[in-house]
Write an enzyme that holds these catalytic residues in place. Structure first.
Site, PDB file in Angstrom:
ATOM      1  N   ASN A  25       0.867  -1.176   0.000  1.00  0.00           N
ATOM      2  CA  ASN A  25       0.000   0.000   0.000  1.00  0.00           C
ATOM      3  C   ASN A  25       0.907   1.230   0.000  1.00  0.00           C
ATOM      4  OD1 ASN A  25      -1.847   2.013   0.479  1.00  0.00           O
ATOM      5  ND2 ASN A  25      -2.394   1.330   2.551  1.00  0.00           N
ATOM      6  N   TRP A  26       1.049   1.827  -1.172  1.00  0.00           N
ATOM      7  CA  TRP A  26       1.978   2.964  -1.290  1.00  0.00           C
ATOM      8  C   TRP A  26       1.420   4.242  -0.675  1.00  0.00           C
ATOM      9  CZ3 TRP A  26       4.223   2.720  -7.008  1.00  0.00           C
ATOM     10  CH2 TRP A  26       4.865   1.480  -7.194  1.00  0.00           C
ATOM     11  N   LYS A  27       0.124   4.232  -0.355  1.00  0.00           N
ATOM     12  CA  LYS A  27      -0.534   5.425   0.198  1.00  0.00           C
ATOM     13  C   LYS A  27      -0.275   6.637  -0.704  1.00  0.00           C
ATOM     14  CE  LYS A  27      -0.369   3.284   4.699  1.00  0.00           C
ATOM     15  NZ  LYS A  27      -0.354   3.439   6.146  1.00  0.00           N
TER      16      LYS A  27
ATOM     17  N   HIS B  63      -9.621   1.095   4.735  1.00  0.00           N
ATOM     18  CA  HIS B  63      -8.369   1.340   5.458  1.00  0.00           C
ATOM     19  C   HIS B  63      -8.647   2.313   6.605  1.00  0.00           C
ATOM     20  CE1 HIS B  63      -4.352   2.655   6.432  1.00  0.00           C
ATOM     21  NE2 HIS B  63      -3.917   1.559   5.834  1.00  0.00           N
TER      22      HIS B  63
ATOM     23  N   GLU C 180      -7.119   4.759   7.674  1.00  0.00           N
ATOM     24  CA  GLU C 180      -6.909   6.176   7.348  1.00  0.00           C
ATOM     25  C   GLU C 180      -8.132   6.753   6.622  1.00  0.00           C
ATOM     26  OE1 GLU C 180      -3.146   5.571   5.428  1.00  0.00           O
ATOM     27  OE2 GLU C 180      -2.280   5.069   7.379  1.00  0.00           O
TER      28      GLU C 180
ATOM     29  N   GLU D 281      -5.511  -4.798  10.595  1.00  0.00           N
ATOM     30  CA  GLU D 281      -4.501  -3.766  10.817  1.00  0.00           C
ATOM     31  C   GLU D 281      -4.821  -2.999  12.091  1.00  0.00           C
ATOM     32  OE1 GLU D 281      -2.499  -2.649   6.820  1.00  0.00           O
ATOM     33  OE2 GLU D 281      -4.258  -1.390   7.075  1.00  0.00           O
TER      34      GLU D 281
ATOM     35  N   GLY E 112       2.152   2.487  10.790  1.00  0.00           N
ATOM     36  CA  GLY E 112       3.087   3.601  10.619  1.00  0.00           C
ATOM     37  C   GLY E 112       3.754   4.058  11.903  1.00  0.00           C
TER      38      GLY E 112
ATOM     39  N   SER F 240       3.157  -1.811  10.473  1.00  0.00           N
ATOM     40  CA  SER F 240       4.607  -1.832  10.711  1.00  0.00           C
ATOM     41  C   SER F 240       5.240  -3.201  10.451  1.00  0.00           C
ATOM     42  CB  SER F 240       4.940  -1.336  12.116  1.00  0.00           C
ATOM     43  OG  SER F 240       4.508   0.004  12.272  1.00  0.00           O
TER      44      SER F 240
ATOM     45  N   GLY G  38       2.720  -1.096   4.335  1.00  0.00           N
ATOM     46  CA  GLY G  38       2.739   0.320   4.004  1.00  0.00           C
ATOM     47  C   GLY G  38       4.168   0.812   3.797  1.00  0.00           C
ATOM     48  N   GLY G  39       4.744   1.391   4.822  1.00  0.00           N
ATOM     49  CA  GLY G  39       6.071   2.008   4.721  1.00  0.00           C
ATOM     50  C   GLY G  39       7.117   1.110   4.065  1.00  0.00           C
TER      51      GLY G  39
END
Ligand code: PGA
Length: 254
Positions: A9-11, A98, A100, A170, A176, A216, A237-238
């Site tokens: 997930n590159w966001k 998600h 977010e 998640e 994150g 994470s 993600g990251g």
């Protein structure tokens, strides 16, 4: 048979040049280094989907996903993206719910039920996200909270429709933050989710549902998380923004 999936997930990250460099590197590394049956899914920002798709042609191991879609098929919704549009450009997966989006765009369980419907109706595989906040975990209502997210957004589906759903657990406190759920915490929640699905759809459907962990996850902790019997892969993600690290996570799952 449930699938092993590692989704990136590159966001809201990367310029076009950076996105092209990342996909090229990931495709090459996966081709050279990954031999197992793991399905990789890349979820870049909408504006890069068409470009990225060209780099995935002939790469059945690496699929294309979007990060969201609207609950309606078309209409006066300025700035939004519809499921048929994603289908028309060859997108295969879509992340829905998600945390977010729940937090910043106010997405509700009822709205997500509609998004799930429209995604399925247009041949997209939803990666449905669920997960509790730290306060909910501390108040020990996390199991009920996550069960309710599934019930209200997914349990109207027929067993045939549900078979196309991928779920990502998640915990919000792990996204994150560098704080990963322990493998015991991940396994405990994944087992509970599988039991909840079994209660509604039966053991066979539950057994065939892919349950991903997100929060994470990285090249250092992936192997331990993926060793849990009910953790079928990850939503990353990251660590998906760096080709070497992301590929190492994929290799930990193959
Ligand atoms: P993270 O994000 O790996 O950066 O914690 C995961 C996600 O939000 O999907």
């Amino acid at each position: 048979m449930r699938r092993k999936i590692v989704a990136g997930n590159w966001k809201m990250n990367k310029t076009l040049d950076e996105a092209v460099a990342l996909v090229s590197e990931v495709v090459n590394m996966v081709k050279d280094e990954v031999t197992g049956d793991v399905q990789v899914v890349l979820c870049p920002p909408f504006v890069y989907l068409t470009t990225i798709r060209q780099y995935l042609q002939g790469q059945s191991r690496v699929a294309l996903g979007a990060q969201n879609c609207h609950e309606k098929a078309s209409g006066a919704y300025t700035g939004d993206i519809a499921a048929p549009m994603l289908q028309s450009i060859g997108v295969q997966y879509v992340i829905l719910g998600h945390s977010e989006r729940r937090q910043y765009a106010g997405e509700t369980n009822a709205q997500l039920a509609e998004k799930v419907n429209i995604a399925l109706a247009h041949g997209l595989t939803p990666i449905f996200c669920c997960g509790e906040s730290l306060e909910q975990r501390q108040a020990e209502i996390h199991f009920d909270f996550v069960r309710t997210q599934l019930t209200e957004s997914l349990f109207h589906l027929s067993p045939e429709q549900f078979a196309d759903i991928v779920i990502a657990y998640e915990p919000i406190w792990a996204i994150g933050t560098g704080l990963t759920a322990s493998s015991e915490q991940a396994q405990e929640m994944h087992a509970l989710l599988r039991e909840h699905i079994a209660g509604k759809y039966g053991a066979e459907v539950a057994d065939n549902t892919s349950l991903l962990y997100g929060g994470s996850a990285n090249e250092k902790n992936a192997a331990e998380l993926f060793a849990c019997p009910d953790v079928d892969g990850g939503l990353i993600g990251g660590a998906s923004l760096k080709s070497r690290e992301f590929t190492n996570v994929v290799k930990a799952r193959q």
